[in-house]
Design a protein around this motif. Sequence first.
Motif, PDB file in Angstrom:
ATOM      1  N   VAL A 145     -78.150  54.978  32.075  1.00  0.00           N
ATOM      2  CA  VAL A 145     -78.953  53.748  32.000  1.00  0.00           C
ATOM      3  C   VAL A 145     -80.020  53.853  30.929  1.00  0.00           C
ATOM      4  CG1 VAL A 145     -80.349  54.510  33.940  1.00  0.00           C
ATOM      5  CG2 VAL A 145     -80.387  52.131  33.296  1.00  0.00           C
ATOM      6  N   PHE A 146     -80.669  54.999  30.855  1.00  0.00           N
ATOM      7  CA  PHE A 146     -81.550  55.264  29.716  1.00  0.00           C
ATOM      8  C   PHE A 146     -81.795  56.757  29.697  1.00  0.00           C
ATOM      9  CE2 PHE A 146     -86.071  55.616  31.372  1.00  0.00           C
ATOM     10  CZ  PHE A 146     -85.745  55.577  32.709  1.00  0.00           C
ATOM     11  N   ARG A 152     -89.984  57.419  30.026  1.00  0.00           N
ATOM     12  CA  ARG A 152     -90.292  57.424  31.454  1.00  0.00           C
ATOM     13  C   ARG A 152     -90.116  56.043  32.061  1.00  0.00           C
ATOM     14  NH1 ARG A 152     -94.378  56.362  34.583  1.00  0.00           N
ATOM     15  NH2 ARG A 152     -96.070  56.415  33.073  1.00  0.00           N
ATOM     16  N   VAL A 154     -89.096  51.826  30.671  1.00  0.00           N
ATOM     17  CA  VAL A 154     -88.848  50.889  29.575  1.00  0.00           C
ATOM     18  C   VAL A 154     -88.637  49.491  30.144  1.00  0.00           C
ATOM     19  CG1 VAL A 154     -87.879  52.521  27.916  1.00  0.00           C
ATOM     20  CG2 VAL A 154     -86.373  51.447  29.584  1.00  0.00           C
ATOM     21  N   ALA A 281     -86.488  57.841  15.732  1.00  0.00           N
ATOM     22  CA  ALA A 281     -85.366  58.383  14.945  1.00  0.00           C
ATOM     23  C   ALA A 281     -84.044  57.765  15.387  1.00  0.00           C
ATOM     24  CB  ALA A 281     -85.311  59.898  15.079  1.00  0.00           C
ATOM     25  N   LEU A 282     -83.904  57.498  16.681  1.00  0.00           N
ATOM     26  CA  LEU A 282     -82.644  56.956  17.206  1.00  0.00           C
ATOM     27  C   LEU A 282     -82.576  55.434  17.105  1.00  0.00           C
ATOM     28  CD1 LEU A 282     -82.393  59.284  20.309  1.00  0.00           C
ATOM     29  CD2 LEU A 282     -80.770  59.204  18.407  1.00  0.00           C
ATOM     30  N   GLY A 283     -83.619  54.807  16.594  1.00  0.00           N
ATOM     31  CA  GLY A 283     -83.582  53.365  16.424  1.00  0.00           C
ATOM     32  C   GLY A 283     -83.895  52.582  17.684  1.00  0.00           C
ATOM     33  N   HIS A 284     -84.407  53.252  18.714  1.00  0.00           N
ATOM     34  CA  HIS A 284     -84.784  52.523  19.936  1.00  0.00           C
ATOM     35  C   HIS A 284     -85.944  51.573  19.662  1.00  0.00           C
ATOM     36  CE1 HIS A 284     -83.185  55.895  22.832  1.00  0.00           C
ATOM     37  NE2 HIS A 284     -82.231  55.332  22.128  1.00  0.00           N
ATOM     38  N   ARG A 336     -89.920  54.895  10.646  1.00  0.00           N
ATOM     39  CA  ARG A 336     -88.819  55.294   9.762  1.00  0.00           C
ATOM     40  C   ARG A 336     -89.088  54.920   8.309  1.00  0.00           C
ATOM     41  NH1 ARG A 336     -86.167  53.107  14.140  1.00  0.00           N
ATOM     42  NH2 ARG A 336     -85.733  51.187  13.007  1.00  0.00           N
TER      43      ARG A 336
ATOM     44  N   SER B 113     -80.926  50.702  11.116  1.00  0.00           N
ATOM     45  CA  SER B 113     -81.765  50.514  12.294  1.00  0.00           C
ATOM     46  C   SER B 113     -82.052  51.812  13.030  1.00  0.00           C
ATOM     47  CB  SER B 113     -81.080  49.515  13.239  1.00  0.00           C
ATOM     48  OG  SER B 113     -79.725  49.871  13.430  1.00  0.00           O
ATOM     49  N   GLY B 114     -81.667  52.968  12.450  1.00  0.00           N
ATOM     50  CA  GLY B 114     -81.992  54.257  13.043  1.00  0.00           C
ATOM     51  C   GLY B 114     -80.838  54.871  13.796  1.00  0.00           C
ATOM     52  N   GLY B 115     -80.979  56.160  14.086  1.00  0.00           N
ATOM     53  CA  GLY B 115     -79.954  56.871  14.822  1.00  0.00           C
ATOM     54  C   GLY B 115     -78.779  57.254  13.949  1.00  0.00           C
ATOM     55  N   THR B 143     -76.826  54.825  20.647  1.00  0.00           N
ATOM     56  CA  THR B 143     -77.024  54.233  21.964  1.00  0.00           C
ATOM     57  C   THR B 143     -78.337  53.464  21.985  1.00  0.00           C
ATOM     58  OG1 THR B 143     -75.931  56.171  22.855  1.00  0.00           O
ATOM     59  CG2 THR B 143     -77.084  54.759  24.415  1.00  0.00           C
ATOM     60  N   PRO B 144     -78.321  52.189  22.387  1.00  0.00           N
ATOM     61  CA  PRO B 144     -79.600  51.479  22.513  1.00  0.00           C
ATOM     62  C   PRO B 144     -80.414  52.095  23.638  1.00  0.00           C
ATOM     63  CG  PRO B 144     -77.775  50.103  23.271  1.00  0.00           C
ATOM     64  CD  PRO B 144     -77.169  51.379  22.783  1.00  0.00           C
ATOM     65  N   VAL B 145     -81.712  51.871  23.608  1.00  0.00           N
ATOM     66  CA  VAL B 145     -82.583  52.528  24.587  1.00  0.00           C
ATOM     67  C   VAL B 145     -82.145  52.199  26.006  1.00  0.00           C
ATOM     68  CG1 VAL B 145     -84.273  50.690  24.313  1.00  0.00           C
ATOM     69  CG2 VAL B 145     -84.944  52.811  25.362  1.00  0.00           C
ATOM     70  N   PHE B 146     -81.797  50.958  26.247  1.00  0.00           N
ATOM     71  CA  PHE B 146     -81.155  50.604  27.511  1.00  0.00           C
ATOM     72  C   PHE B 146     -80.524  49.248  27.330  1.00  0.00           C
ATOM     73  CE2 PHE B 146     -84.167  47.705  29.940  1.00  0.00           C
ATOM     74  CZ  PHE B 146     -85.072  47.542  28.923  1.00  0.00           C
ATOM     75  N   THR B 148     -80.245  45.686  27.931  1.00  0.00           N
ATOM     76  CA  THR B 148     -81.064  44.602  28.469  1.00  0.00           C
ATOM     77  C   THR B 148     -80.214  43.460  29.024  1.00  0.00           C
ATOM     78  OG1 THR B 148     -81.249  43.707  26.233  1.00  0.00           O
ATOM     79  CG2 THR B 148     -83.043  45.100  26.996  1.00  0.00           C
ATOM     80  N   TRP B 151     -80.391  45.299  32.611  1.00  0.00           N
ATOM     81  CA  TRP B 151     -81.693  45.663  33.177  1.00  0.00           C
ATOM     82  C   TRP B 151     -82.824  44.905  32.512  1.00  0.00           C
ATOM     83  CZ3 TRP B 151     -81.837  48.879  37.251  1.00  0.00           C
ATOM     84  CH2 TRP B 151     -80.748  49.738  37.461  1.00  0.00           C
ATOM     85  N   ARG B 152     -83.885  44.635  33.268  1.00  0.00           N
ATOM     86  CA  ARG B 152     -85.103  44.117  32.671  1.00  0.00           C
ATOM     87  C   ARG B 152     -86.155  45.196  32.540  1.00  0.00           C
ATOM     88  NH1 ARG B 152     -89.750  42.159  34.239  1.00  0.00           N
ATOM     89  NH2 ARG B 152     -89.274  41.738  36.417  1.00  0.00           N
ATOM     90  N   VAL B 153     -86.242  46.089  33.522  1.00  0.00           N
ATOM     91  CA  VAL B 153     -87.183  47.210  33.432  1.00  0.00           C
ATOM     92  C   VAL B 153     -86.606  48.382  34.225  1.00  0.00           C
ATOM     93  CG1 VAL B 153     -88.563  46.281  35.346  1.00  0.00           C
ATOM     94  CG2 VAL B 153     -89.579  47.975  33.830  1.00  0.00           C
ATOM     95  N   VAL B 154     -86.709  49.575  33.671  1.00  0.00           N
ATOM     96  CA  VAL B 154     -86.209  50.768  34.355  1.00  0.00           C
ATOM     97  C   VAL B 154     -87.231  51.889  34.223  1.00  0.00           C
ATOM     98  CG1 VAL B 154     -83.733  50.307  34.141  1.00  0.00           C
ATOM     99  CG2 VAL B 154     -84.915  51.463  32.287  1.00  0.00           C
ATOM    100  N   GLY B 155     -87.218  52.782  35.178  1.00  0.00           N
ATOM    101  CA  GLY B 155     -88.114  53.940  35.143  1.00  0.00           C
ATOM    102  C   GLY B 155     -87.414  55.173  35.678  1.00  0.00           C
ATOM    103  N   ALA B 156     -88.100  56.279  35.640  1.00  0.00           N
ATOM    104  CA  ALA B 156     -87.487  57.550  35.995  1.00  0.00           C
ATOM    105  C   ALA B 156     -88.213  58.234  37.143  1.00  0.00           C
ATOM    106  CB  ALA B 156     -87.490  58.470  34.759  1.00  0.00           C
ATOM    107  N   HIS B 284     -74.858  53.794  36.622  1.00  0.00           N
ATOM    108  CA  HIS B 284     -76.299  53.898  36.394  1.00  0.00           C
ATOM    109  C   HIS B 284     -77.037  54.203  37.688  1.00  0.00           C
ATOM    110  CE1 HIS B 284     -76.252  51.098  32.585  1.00  0.00           C
ATOM    111  NE2 HIS B 284     -75.582  52.209  32.411  1.00  0.00           N
TER     112      HIS B 284
END
Lengths: 557, 557
Positions: A145-146, A152, A154, A281-284, A336, B113-115, B143-146, B148, B151-156, B284
């Motif tokens: 998922v991330f 921590r 997003v 760096a990963l473009g997030h 970047r 766009s990075g990565g 991989t995009p950060v997550f 969307t 998900w709208r918001v995720v945490g760890a 996920h």
Amino acid sequence: MSDTSGSTAPAGASAPAPLISTIDGDVPDGLLDAFDAYEAALAANDQEALADAFEDSPGSLRADGNGLLVGHEAITAFRGRRGVAPSRSVVQRHIRVLDDGAALVVSVNAPASGGRGVVTQLWRRSAADGTWRIAVAQVQAPTPVFDTRIWRVVGAPLVPSSADSAAADALIDGLGSADDESVPGPLTGETVAVKDLFAVAGHRVGAGVPSFLSEQDPAPFHSPAVQALLDAGASILGIAQTDEFAFSIAGRNSAYGTPPNGVVPGAISGGSTSGPASAVALGHVSIGLGTDTGGSIRVPASYQGLWGLRTTHGVVRRTDVLPLAPTFDTVGWLTRSASLLGAVASATLTGVSASAVPQQRPVESSFVVDPRLLSSLSEGVRDAFEGFLGASIESGLIDAPAEVALGDIAHLYELFRVIQAAEAWQSHGAWIEAHPGALAPDVSARFEFGRSVTPSQESAARDELEVQREHLEHVLADRILLLPSASSAAPSLTATPAEFDRIRSNTLGLTCIAGVGGLPAVSAPLLEVPAGPVGLCLVGPRGGDLALVEVAAALAA
Amino acid sequence: MSDTSGSTAPAGASAPAPLISTIDGDVPDGLLDAFDAYEAALAANDQEALADAFEDSPGSLRADGNGLLVGHEAITAFRGRRGVAPSRSVVQRHIRVLDDGAALVVSVNAPASGGRGVVTQLWRRSAADGTWRIAVAQVQAPTPVFDTRIWRVVGAPLVPSSADSAAADALIDGLGSADDESVPGPLTGETVAVKDLFAVAGHRVGAGVPSFLSEQDPAPFHSPAVQALLDAGASILGIAQTDEFAFSIAGRNSAYGTPPNGVVPGAISGGSTSGPASAVALGHVSIGLGTDTGGSIRVPASYQGLWGLRTTHGVVRRTDVLPLAPTFDTVGWLTRSASLLGAVASATLTGVSASAVPQQRPVESSFVVDPRLLSSLSEGVRDAFEGFLGASIESGLIDAPAEVALGDIAHLYELFRVIQAAEAWQSHGAWIEAHPGALAPDVSARFEFGRSVTPSQESAARDELEVQREHLEHVLADRILLLPSASSAAPSLTATPAEFDRIRSNTLGLTCIAGVGGLPAVSAPLLEVPAGPVGLCLVGPRGGDLALVEVAAALAA
């Protein structure tokens, strides 16, 4: 081509999944057995069988979401550090026969943990022993998922820009309509990863330490450095990981793991602004907001080919930023591109949010070097640094830098180390004493050293720091010091603790100069060695932050 | 093998990136030109050139993070709906020559766009026209950060389990130490995706509508259904997407996009519990928490091969859950296994948090079917349903279901539709009137229909609903109604609005039965057709939720 089935397996069904399979050509003897044996070896985590399944050649290739590994040695080392793969069943298999001794197999698998994976393999029959082995593989596992090594929390976004928030408020108050267009700010459309030391309203600060996080209350306000970015039009995508209490430059975190290096597969990220650096760096995101006490912006920038600015000590307010060592702590950013770094610095340092900040000053493109700083560099870094200087002089981009003597570098580093550790203990010692075992051994050892510093040792170090600061200011005389941002490219995740210690000491010998002087420093992604990128570092006079970014950008032209 | 370079390009450096390249064999004429032409066609989004670059064969393969596409037609259709790929430069190229007419090329690219991305391609020279084309490709984009769309918001995690929170509180109060071990709950270690209709303390409810979200305040408390999962030991990973105001069963959302179907590449997710469903299917999380008014648990379960339970109307308190149509709204869950679905239902329905809930009751494994429900099914679904029944009878798993006549299905659906729409307008009409253009046209049209329902129409429908409920109760007589969960497998993202409308009506003709009756319903991933999985739906008597999951699990054995 034959099509032996046409159904899709429902996830979670208890019956064995039916196999979709297409075959183009006559399947050579032994190929399917080799394929099945490889899946079995994966399930059993049979390292020997897995290593033997790949051609023992420097040309073997294996790619996954972390990047491409070239050569049997690199592939085998990866397996050693990965651990057991989740169990999976193959639900589709497509075979494209190339000749009697070569075939491409594309398979879809269903891991027990959900989702679907895809694997493409080039199998070849060995002329020597007749065994089928993999020459090339690309592996797509289900995307998590991330990446909790990087982030921590997003959101989409986590915090909208001030302009977007204002538009929503106006709607609620009946002062506007959904069609209102707000004036774009200098950072409109940019996204930010905030290091988990800064207060973000409504969220807790975690500092890379879960047991610390769990005891915090949500912050009532944004830290000024966060607010400045929001006011300039950027939105906050999330809160990104840091080394534990930011007391490291490696990026390793015993609770959340090491963020992946965005450009060197299998290497550490650099820290302590580790999560924001990998995210950029990963473009997030386009902007990483972090801190730099002893290199925590410059080292990850160097390791991941990014632009980074550590600001002059004190020019960005550190209100609601968790401290490490206030004498040296500074705010900084990662991007970047040089142009965005300049825009971010400008928005924060000259924006309305920063009215209490000292004036910025111009800086001449007059450079100096200190050969003593080049004595502990890893293979290739000195050559890359001197090669860059030589080429820049030859092309007329810069005049030959003057040589200066900053003094005894080991002495400077020791001063920095003593005061940093003493202040770190003053910042967090009480919490650490109440939470034995909460930190990684190396971080814990550094705090313990801080505990051991006596008041008289600390006082003597502070007196000497003032002397050395004046000396630095005198020697540099408003000129720009050029040096590598780190003593090496990013080391491998598999380096030993002793290697990490050595690399840390060598790099801090470079980065502590700006720390001791309270000076701004830019890391520009302009050097490279076989193991990866290395930053070129420009250390400028106090208040020369914005000018320094412009000078660095000109060097990249 | 030759190695022509050995450097890594720093991200963001302005100079052209040096190429790492390894070659095994003699590169055939024309291969590199074809490779370069393909990159150029990507940059130009030249659909014709891209389509021609793949072999025009049903055996052509293309895989990426969304899954594997088989055949030139599927690959070309994908390109049509993707839009322009971000610009990228190739930084590594590794060529493995197989013979003069075939080669594998593995390349690493650096998107602007990075990565980093990795692409493996099998190139073959056409015997017909001598042109090099791609037979097989696997593409790994950064991989995009997550996601969307999901998900709208995720945490760890976003919210730790109650046990973990209590441990932290005890530490703060000095009542415990970090070594305390809490008693595991029935859901300890499980993770939850919460549909964006439920209050999660400290977060806003967005209901799939960004302009609605931006006007909300953070919730002070968790909704009881959220609290029950936390109390049972699960943690909340994040808040997942929903169709706009949950008024759809497709999963499409005009603001956030359609969550990817976890098992059928290119198909819609099903909704309105769309984000939680995709999150569970993709691994996920293990639990999706959602709502079901007219099928919003059962349809995504059916489309993505998941287990789903819509609870008896009223047994789970809907406090702090955004309503759609309170007469029909229920809470429900999605999982990958029957056993976890049972554990989740049990923890919520019998846990301490749910003391006000009606007693659960046993249910006999006595089944009925209504042939009238099978008249509007898409290709293969009726066969799959009847085939499953036949096999289950033959194996002695069940007795032949009795045939019943539930009545005029179209009439039931119309009753449901009128009351649902009227209540939906009562729930959200004022907000929608104040925010023209905020919703997708199809969702907006359904609300408009609700606005058009007159009080006397609504009142008549409510009277008739009572009659039909009593009739349903009488006909079913505590037995379990078996039917497909949806009229088809998940339709393609590229279906036309008219097709989506038809599929919606046909499926609601099935799902409205439980809605009209206020009955619990399980969707079990036990049917399949060529286009993907379809759920087997069990509709049971009120209060038979837990028993129904057990019966369904027995059918899967």
